[in-house]
Design a protein around this motif. Structure first.
Motif, PDB file in Angstrom:
ATOM      1  N   LEU A 126      16.808 105.521  25.727  1.00 21.88           N
ATOM      2  CA  LEU A 126      17.130 106.057  24.587  1.00 21.88           C
ATOM      3  C   LEU A 126      18.742 106.590  25.410  1.00 21.88           C
ATOM      4  O   LEU A 126      18.925 106.589  26.541  1.00 21.88           O
ATOM      5  N   GLN A 127      19.667 106.903  24.537  1.00 26.07           N
ATOM      6  CA  GLN A 127      20.932 107.331  24.773  1.00 26.07           C
ATOM      7  C   GLN A 127      21.467 108.135  23.776  1.00 26.07           C
ATOM      8  O   GLN A 127      21.023 108.346  22.903  1.00 26.07           O
ATOM      9  N   LEU A 128      22.585 108.778  24.073  1.00 22.42           N
ATOM     10  CA  LEU A 128      23.420 109.430  23.430  1.00 22.42           C
ATOM     11  C   LEU A 128      24.197 108.792  22.443  1.00 22.42           C
ATOM     12  O   LEU A 128      25.076 107.726  22.590  1.00 22.42           O
ATOM     13  N   TYR A 129      24.211 109.058  20.983  1.00 22.21           N
ATOM     14  CA  TYR A 129      25.090 108.533  19.992  1.00 22.21           C
ATOM     15  C   TYR A 129      25.765 109.415  19.249  1.00 22.21           C
ATOM     16  O   TYR A 129      25.222 110.610  18.797  1.00 22.21           O
ATOM     17  N   ALA A 130      26.727 109.216  18.491  1.00 16.23           N
ATOM     18  CA  ALA A 130      27.645 109.984  17.618  1.00 16.23           C
ATOM     19  C   ALA A 130      28.621 108.997  16.805  1.00 16.23           C
ATOM     20  O   ALA A 130      28.832 108.120  17.194  1.00 16.23           O
TER      21      ALA A 130
ATOM     22  N   ALA B 234      27.373 114.479  12.003  1.00 13.93           N
ATOM     23  CA  ALA B 234      26.977 116.008  12.059  1.00 13.93           C
ATOM     24  C   ALA B 234      27.002 116.259  13.635  1.00 13.93           C
ATOM     25  O   ALA B 234      27.016 117.528  13.686  1.00 13.93           O
ATOM     26  N   GLY B 235      26.663 115.480  14.435  1.00 19.49           N
ATOM     27  CA  GLY B 235      26.857 115.706  16.012  1.00 19.49           C
ATOM     28  C   GLY B 235      26.257 114.640  16.686  1.00 19.49           C
ATOM     29  O   GLY B 235      26.582 113.389  16.276  1.00 19.49           O
ATOM     30  N   ILE B 236      25.747 115.059  18.064  1.00 23.08           N
ATOM     31  CA  ILE B 236      25.479 113.853  18.887  1.00 23.08           C
ATOM     32  C   ILE B 236      24.227 113.690  19.352  1.00 23.08           C
ATOM     33  O   ILE B 236      23.448 114.936  19.546  1.00 23.08           O
ATOM     34  N   ALA B 237      23.361 112.816  19.007  1.00 23.77           N
ATOM     35  CA  ALA B 237      21.872 112.616  18.992  1.00 23.77           C
ATOM     36  C   ALA B 237      21.318 111.764  20.135  1.00 23.77           C
ATOM     37  O   ALA B 237      22.160 110.763  20.486  1.00 23.77           O
ATOM     38  N   VAL B 238      20.436 111.981  20.744  1.00 23.36           N
ATOM     39  CA  VAL B 238      19.487 111.411  21.435  1.00 23.36           C
ATOM     40  C   VAL B 238      18.586 110.197  20.761  1.00 23.36           C
ATOM     41  O   VAL B 238      17.699 110.788  20.116  1.00 23.36           O
ATOM     42  N   LEU B 239      19.257 109.071  20.769  1.00 24.94           N
ATOM     43  CA  LEU B 239      18.382 108.145  19.824  1.00 24.94           C
ATOM     44  C   LEU B 239      17.911 106.703  20.678  1.00 24.94           C
ATOM     45  O   LEU B 239      18.631 106.461  21.525  1.00 24.94           O
ATOM     46  N   PRO B 240      16.809 106.364  20.170  1.00 27.04           N
ATOM     47  CA  PRO B 240      16.212 104.963  20.882  1.00 27.04           C
ATOM     48  C   PRO B 240      17.322 103.900  20.816  1.00 27.04           C
ATOM     49  O   PRO B 240      17.838 103.973  19.526  1.00 27.04           O
ATOM     50  N   HIS B 241      17.565 103.004  21.760  1.00 24.47           N
ATOM     51  CA  HIS B 241      18.319 101.934  21.527  1.00 24.47           C
ATOM     52  C   HIS B 241      17.756 100.822  20.601  1.00 24.47           C
ATOM     53  O   HIS B 241      18.931 100.521  19.753  1.00 24.47           O
TER      54      HIS B 241
ATOM     55  N   PRO C  72      26.491  99.882  13.380  1.00 22.95           N
ATOM     56  CA  PRO C  72      28.053  99.976  13.568  1.00 22.95           C
ATOM     57  C   PRO C  72      28.388 101.435  13.197  1.00 22.95           C
ATOM     58  O   PRO C  72      29.877 101.461  13.367  1.00 22.95           O
ATOM     59  N   GLN C  73      27.840 102.156  12.609  1.00 16.49           N
ATOM     60  CA  GLN C  73      28.424 103.546  12.370  1.00 16.49           C
ATOM     61  C   GLN C  73      28.246 104.390  13.464  1.00 16.49           C
ATOM     62  O   GLN C  73      28.819 105.681  13.594  1.00 16.49           O
ATOM     63  N   LEU C  74      27.814 104.138  14.652  1.00 19.71           N
ATOM     64  CA  LEU C  74      27.516 105.043  15.807  1.00 19.71           C
ATOM     65  C   LEU C  74      28.123 104.259  16.856  1.00 19.71           C
ATOM     66  O   LEU C  74      28.239 103.039  17.311  1.00 19.71           O
ATOM     67  N   THR C  75      28.650 104.932  17.956  1.00 24.76           N
ATOM     68  CA  THR C  75      29.068 104.884  19.323  1.00 24.76           C
ATOM     69  C   THR C  75      28.296 105.553  20.168  1.00 24.76           C
ATOM     70  O   THR C  75      28.009 106.505  20.219  1.00 24.76           O
ATOM     71  N   SER C  76      28.271 104.752  21.421  1.00 22.97           N
ATOM     72  CA  SER C  76      27.398 105.484  22.531  1.00 22.97           C
ATOM     73  C   SER C  76      28.382 106.436  23.187  1.00 22.97           C
ATOM     74  O   SER C  76      29.508 106.451  23.390  1.00 22.97           O
ATOM     75  N   VAL C  77      27.735 107.445  23.737  1.00 22.10           N
ATOM     76  CA  VAL C  77      28.484 108.718  24.321  1.00 22.10           C
ATOM     77  C   VAL C  77      27.940 108.685  25.722  1.00 22.10           C
ATOM     78  O   VAL C  77      26.616 108.574  26.037  1.00 22.10           O
ATOM     79  N   LEU C  78      28.831 108.698  26.660  1.00 28.75           N
ATOM     80  CA  LEU C  78      28.281 108.753  28.022  1.00 28.75           C
ATOM     81  C   LEU C  78      27.241 107.797  28.316  1.00 28.75           C
ATOM     82  O   LEU C  78      26.224 107.906  29.021  1.00 28.75           O
ATOM     83  N   PRO C  79      27.421 106.384  28.211  1.00 26.41           N
ATOM     84  CA  PRO C  79      26.225 105.491  28.382  1.00 26.41           C
ATOM     85  C   PRO C  79      26.138 105.192  29.898  1.00 26.41           C
ATOM     86  O   PRO C  79      24.965 104.768  30.199  1.00 26.41           O
ATOM     87  N   GLU C  80      27.135 105.530  30.737  1.00 23.23           N
ATOM     88  CA  GLU C  80      26.857 105.253  32.216  1.00 23.23           C
ATOM     89  C   GLU C  80      26.149 106.539  32.754  1.00 23.23           C
ATOM     90  O   GLU C  80      25.383 106.123  33.790  1.00 23.23           O
TER      91      GLU C  80
END
Length: 297
Positions: free
Chosen positions: A162-166, A231-238, A245-253
């Motif tokens: 899981l990673q952060l997405y927005a 609406a915000g930043i979510a923790v979502l399964p990869h 395509p509507q989401l971008t990874s946040v702080l992937p490293e």
């Protein structure tokens, strides 16, 4: 004494509210109540205490339920004898699974399963929570933690990430996130705390102590949709968000949360041809979905 009434007693012992049993069996609550009273009359025992929380077993009722569970186990073993070595996988399997996995990875693969096992019916119970294999709410269940009790055969299916997405528009409005500490200034999306059904879902404390989501839902699909709409930043399964395509990874490293899926199968059916067919299907599906589940390290 009627065996069907004993099976009904087991249903009520596992689900004390008659409305829940009615939904599971297709019987109305009045019929269920009448059959329970008939069983009490046949046995000359008071089996249930009728309370505001439902029908609770008396000590005598618990003793009868324990014996009935033994009969249920024996009946399942007898039914499985013809399937254990039989060449044709047939019948029905109820698979409990987390909502996101069931809806977005397993359900789309049903056409493949239909071709592999044309004589097996598969119920996918995809919910925000777990269905219990020991309580016979399901034959098999994919879980976030390894169960330690019950008459189960358990094995690890796969790791997942899981990673952060927005949505990019959210980040454009609210500013880029450069460090984990910046998350405290953003709108976060997560689970309703008192409805979390597994400690494995408490992601925000793992990321940084004190992080509290602003927008919450017990549904991972609802959380995904909130993030997709900005609406915000979510923790979502990869496997849900990694290729959206509507989401971008946040702080992937900096933020990469690893969890695992465990498969629990009731001992009564684990050796049957239908259970083996579902096991094989899941193994193939998870093996072919490694990139979706894990992504790149």
């Amino acid at each position: 004494m009627n065996w069907d009434d004993l099976r009904l007693l087991l249903d009520v012992s596992r689900h004390p509210r008659l409305a829940d049993v009615a939904a599971r069996t297709g019987l109305d609550a009045t019929t269920i109540s009448r059959r329970l009273r008939r069983l009490e009359t046949d046995l000359g025992l008071e089996l249930f205490e009728r309370t505001s929380k439902g029908h609770l077993l008396t000590p005598a009722g618990q003793a009868v339920a324990d014996k009935a569970e033994g009969l249920e186990h024996s009946a399942a073993e007898i039914a499985g004898l013809s399937e254990t070595e039989g060449p044709l996988a047939a019948g029905r399997v109820r698979l409990g699974v987390t909502e996101g996995l069931g809806s977005l990875l397993i359900a789309p693969a049903m056409a493949r399963f239909a071709a592999q096992a044309p004589h097996i019916g598969l119920d996918i119970i995809a919910v925000s929570g777990f269905v219990s294999v020991p309580k016979r709410e399901a034959d098999m269940s994919i879980m976030l933690t390894r169960p330690k009790t019950g008459r189960l055969k358990v094995r690890k299916l796969s790791d997942y990430v899981l990673q952060l997405y927005a949505h990019p528009d959210y980040l454009a409005r609210n500013g880029r996130v450069r460090t984990v500490a910046d998350l405290a200034e953003h709108d976060l999306i997560g689970y309703v705390d008192d409805l979390i059904y597994s400690s494995q879902l408490r992601y925000h404390e793992d990321i940084m102590p004190g992080l509290t989501p602003r927008f919450c839902s017990p549904s991972i699909v609802a959380q995904w949709q909130m993030a997709r709409e900005g609406a915000g930043i979510a923790v979502l399964p990869h496997f849900i968000a990694g290729h959206d395509p509507q989401l971008t990874s946040v702080l992937p490293e900096a933020v990469r949360i690893e969890r695992a899926f465990w498969l629990a199968v009731h001992e009564d059916i684990h050796a049957t041809s239908r259970a083996r067919a579902v096991n094989a299907f899941l193994d193939e599906l998870f093996a072919s979905s490694t990139d979706r589940l894990i992504g790149s390290a």
